[in-house]
Design a protein around this motif. Structure first.
Motif, mmCIF file in Angstrom:
data_model
loop_
_atom_site.group_PDB
_atom_site.id
_atom_site.type_symbol
_atom_site.label_atom_id
_atom_site.label_comp_id
_atom_site.label_asym_id
_atom_site.label_seq_id
_atom_site.Cartn_x
_atom_site.Cartn_y
_atom_site.Cartn_z
ATOM 1 N N SER A 7 0.882 -1.075 0.054
ATOM 2 C CA SER A 7 0.156 0.099 -0.022
ATOM 3 C C SER A 7 0.930 1.395 -0.011
ATOM 4 O O SER A 7 2.017 1.222 0.587
ATOM 5 C CB SER A 7 -1.020 0.030 1.178
ATOM 6 O OG SER A 7 -0.142 0.083 2.319
ATOM 7 N N ASP A 8 0.407 2.215 -0.564
ATOM 8 C CA ASP A 8 1.045 3.642 -0.682
ATOM 9 C C ASP A 8 0.464 4.569 0.139
ATOM 10 O O ASP A 8 -0.478 5.602 -0.186
ATOM 11 C CB ASP A 8 1.105 4.131 -2.143
ATOM 12 C CG ASP A 8 2.098 3.318 -2.899
ATOM 13 O OD1 ASP A 8 3.248 2.997 -2.471
ATOM 14 O OD2 ASP A 8 1.574 2.842 -4.186
ATOM 15 N N LEU A 9 0.510 4.291 1.650
ATOM 16 C CA LEU A 9 -0.066 5.185 2.582
ATOM 17 C C LEU A 9 0.688 5.950 3.253
ATOM 18 O O LEU A 9 1.765 5.427 3.918
ATOM 19 C CB LEU A 9 -1.005 4.173 3.295
ATOM 20 C CG LEU A 9 -2.000 4.482 4.669
ATOM 21 C CD1 LEU A 9 -2.917 5.561 4.124
ATOM 22 C CD2 LEU A 9 -2.565 3.598 5.198
ATOM 23 N N ALA A 10 0.702 7.239 3.400
ATOM 24 C CA ALA A 10 1.489 8.075 3.919
ATOM 25 C C ALA A 10 1.052 8.909 4.942
ATOM 26 O O ALA A 10 -0.297 9.485 4.675
ATOM 27 C CB ALA A 10 2.216 9.060 2.896
ATOM 28 N N ALA A 11 1.526 9.149 6.044
ATOM 29 C CA ALA A 11 0.898 9.812 7.068
ATOM 30 C C ALA A 11 1.927 11.028 7.438
ATOM 31 O O ALA A 11 2.921 11.002 7.567
ATOM 32 C CB ALA A 11 0.940 9.052 8.474
ATOM 33 N N LEU A 12 1.462 12.063 6.980
ATOM 34 C CA LEU A 12 2.246 13.353 7.448
ATOM 35 C C LEU A 12 1.870 13.972 8.737
ATOM 36 O O LEU A 12 0.836 14.327 9.150
ATOM 37 C CB LEU A 12 1.627 14.565 6.406
ATOM 38 C CG LEU A 12 2.546 15.781 6.348
ATOM 39 C CD1 LEU A 12 3.664 15.587 5.797
ATOM 40 C CD2 LEU A 12 1.823 16.817 5.615
#
Length: 188
Positions: A7-12
């Motif tokens: 998955s390409d899930l990013a938390a900023l």
């Protein structure tokens, strides 16, 4: 909900002195100018305790501002989120995801999302469609976020260079995405 390592899930992740909204808005605008289709929302305004109360989101990519505060007149101790307005935003974003996007942006992993409500259902919808997701996560809710995402996400500092590096990795040449570089190197 099940996440996987693909998955390409990013938390900023942002702290008390950081504001992710202008950073995300600028990033989305630059992507749009470059021909990409970011869809989602960026938070605008945080208060209902003023003459000109502002609490809402800017819809991407069209820039429409949608107020999310309840109109019940009880703004003496802050905003009350209108669940019907938020559900309307979620439905519009779900349709935009179905139509096609290059990136889905969720303005916050806030109280509603931590409780399994709000815009949280858009994340698996986007990931199932193989669309990367960027979400702003306050440092104080990061542990809850990790439990939600089962640890399968990229943690980004609240800086533009971190966003740019992540995006370059996500959108690199197809052979470099998803760990397939070895095969592509052999085929060349």
């Amino acid at each position: 909900m099940t996440f996987d390592a693909q998955s390409d899930l990013a938390a900023l992740v942002y702290g008390a002195g950081e504001d992710p909204d202008p950073l995300i808005a600028g990033f989305a605008a630059d992507l749009h100018r470059a021909g990409h289709r970011p869809v989602g929302v960026v938070q605008c305004g945080r208060t209902c305790q003023s003459e000109n109360p502002q609490f809402g989101v800017v819809m991407l990519p069209d820039g429409e501002v949608v107020g999310l505060a309840s109109d019940d007149g009880a703004h003496t101790v802050g905003c009350r989120l209108d669940p019907d307005r938020l559900a309307g935003v979620a439905a519009r974003l779900a349709a935009a995801i179905e139509y096609g996007a290059d990136l889905v942006i969720i303005n916050r992993f806030g109280r509603s999302e931590a409780d399994g409500k709000g815009l949280i259902d858009l994340i698996p919808l986007a990931l199932d469609a193989d669309i990367p997701v960027l979400i702003a996560v306050p440092e104080r809710r990061f542990a809850t976020w990790i439990r939600f995402s089962e640890g399968m996400n990229v943690r980004l500092a609240c800086r533009r260079d971190a966003l740019d590096r992540w995006w370059d990795r996500v959108t690199g040449p197809p052979c470099e995405r998803r760990g397939a570089a070895t095969f592509c190197g052999l085929v060349k």
